[in-house]
Design an enzyme around this catalytic site. Structure first.
Site, PDB file in Angstrom:
ATOM      1  N   HIS A  28      -9.141  -4.003  -2.105  1.00 53.92           N
ATOM      2  CA  HIS A  28      -8.092  -3.012  -1.450  1.00 53.92           C
ATOM      3  C   HIS A  28      -8.377  -1.619  -1.249  1.00 53.92           C
ATOM      4  O   HIS A  28      -8.480  -1.219  -0.245  1.00 53.92           O
ATOM      5  CB  HIS A  28      -6.643  -3.242  -1.878  1.00 53.92           C
ATOM      6  CG  HIS A  28      -5.652  -2.576  -1.402  1.00 53.92           C
ATOM      7  ND1 HIS A  28      -4.480  -3.077  -0.642  1.00 53.92           N
ATOM      8  CD2 HIS A  28      -5.172  -1.106  -1.359  1.00 53.92           C
ATOM      9  CE1 HIS A  28      -3.912  -2.187  -0.041  1.00 53.92           C
ATOM     10  NE2 HIS A  28      -3.988  -1.129  -0.632  1.00 53.92           N
ATOM     11  N   GLU A  29      -8.716  -1.152  -2.459  1.00 60.40           N
ATOM     12  CA  GLU A  29      -9.015   0.265  -2.357  1.00 60.40           C
ATOM     13  C   GLU A  29     -10.346   0.547  -1.810  1.00 60.40           C
ATOM     14  O   GLU A  29     -10.551   1.356  -1.119  1.00 60.40           O
ATOM     15  CB  GLU A  29      -9.284   0.862  -3.898  1.00 60.40           C
ATOM     16  CG  GLU A  29      -7.855   0.822  -4.739  1.00 60.40           C
ATOM     17  CD  GLU A  29      -6.739   1.241  -3.979  1.00 60.40           C
ATOM     18  OE1 GLU A  29      -6.825   2.216  -3.214  1.00 60.40           O
ATOM     19  OE2 GLU A  29      -5.712   0.787  -4.248  1.00 60.40           O
ATOM     20  N   HIS A  68     -10.049   1.077   1.738  1.00 60.03           N
ATOM     21  CA  HIS A  68      -9.884   2.647   1.963  1.00 60.03           C
ATOM     22  C   HIS A  68     -11.039   3.139   2.306  1.00 60.03           C
ATOM     23  O   HIS A  68     -10.874   4.167   3.360  1.00 60.03           O
ATOM     24  CB  HIS A  68      -8.915   3.102   1.325  1.00 60.03           C
ATOM     25  CG  HIS A  68      -7.275   2.742   1.139  1.00 60.03           C
ATOM     26  ND1 HIS A  68      -6.676   2.961   2.305  1.00 60.03           N
ATOM     27  CD2 HIS A  68      -6.605   2.139   0.397  1.00 60.03           C
ATOM     28  CE1 HIS A  68      -5.557   2.451   2.015  1.00 60.03           C
ATOM     29  NE2 HIS A  68      -5.455   1.940   0.905  1.00 60.03           N
ATOM     30  N   CYS A  72       0.852  -1.095   0.057  1.00 62.19           N
ATOM     31  CA  CYS A  72       0.117   0.006   0.067  1.00 62.19           C
ATOM     32  C   CYS A  72       1.123   1.261   0.038  1.00 62.19           C
ATOM     33  O   CYS A  72       1.960   1.376   0.738  1.00 62.19           O
ATOM     34  CB  CYS A  72      -0.933  -0.085   1.139  1.00 62.19           C
ATOM     35  SG  CYS A  72      -1.907   1.393   1.226  1.00 62.19           S
TER      36      CYS A  72
END
Length: 177
Positions: free
Chosen positions: A143-144, A147, A101
């Site tokens: 993954h994004e 966030h 990341c």
């Protein structure tokens, strides 16, 4: 004109916040943010970046898979802005894969993710899109997406033995010396 934005690091409280829904995709500020995120992810050798990573707490990220120094085997795709994204379905299969990341430099982790996801999002032109993503691109999306909810990949690593330094990752996975 797009600008490289500073990427905030783990410990900044913005990374742990729930991001705000984007009401107007055509807002000049949102359109500029999309351009800046696209420039930032390219310059930083990333394959995705979320708005919270540049201290802009919006439900917006860029998926921009392409081979680079950090991910030499990544598939090539056009950078895609995904606004107010959601996962509408996923495969039963969960696979572990190495992730890093831009906000957690120097560390990689073996993270379990769905092998495939069906997603919906608004594109930068305000149109609703639906796509099925698989393998590495599905991993980037998840993954994004994390966030946007204040989750970073190290939260999903199952145990500390599944984390290594970036240098070890490069040596081990890509046999660099």
């Amino acid at each position: 004109m797009s600008e490289f934005r500073a990427i905030i690091q783990l410990g900044d409280p913005i990374l742990r916040q729930q991001a705000t829904w984007v009401d107007n995709t055509q807002d000049e500020h949102i359109q500029q943010l999309i351009d800046d995120l696209t420039a930032t992810v390219a310059k930083a050798n990333g394959v995705g970046i979320a708005a919270p990573q540049v201290a802009a707490s919006y439900r917006l990220f860029i998926v921009a898979s392409r081979p680079n120094l950090r991910y030499p085997n990544a598939p090539v795709m056009e950078p895609t802005a995904m606004i107010n994204p959601r996962i509408i379905a996923h495969s039963p299969e969960i696979v572990k894969g190495w992730e890093g990341c831009l906000s957690v430099p120097g560390i990689r982790g073996l993270v379990p993710r769905y092998q495939a996801v069906e997603v919906a999002y608004t594109d930068r032109n305000g149109k609703l899109q639906k796509q099925k993503l698989t393998d590495f691109v599905a991993r980037i999306f998840q993954h994004e997406y994390d966030h946007l909810d204040g989750v970073v990949f190290i939260d999903r690593v199952e145990n500390s033995f599944d984390m290594i330094s970036e240098d070890e990752y490069q040596k081990t996975v890509f046999n660099h010396t």
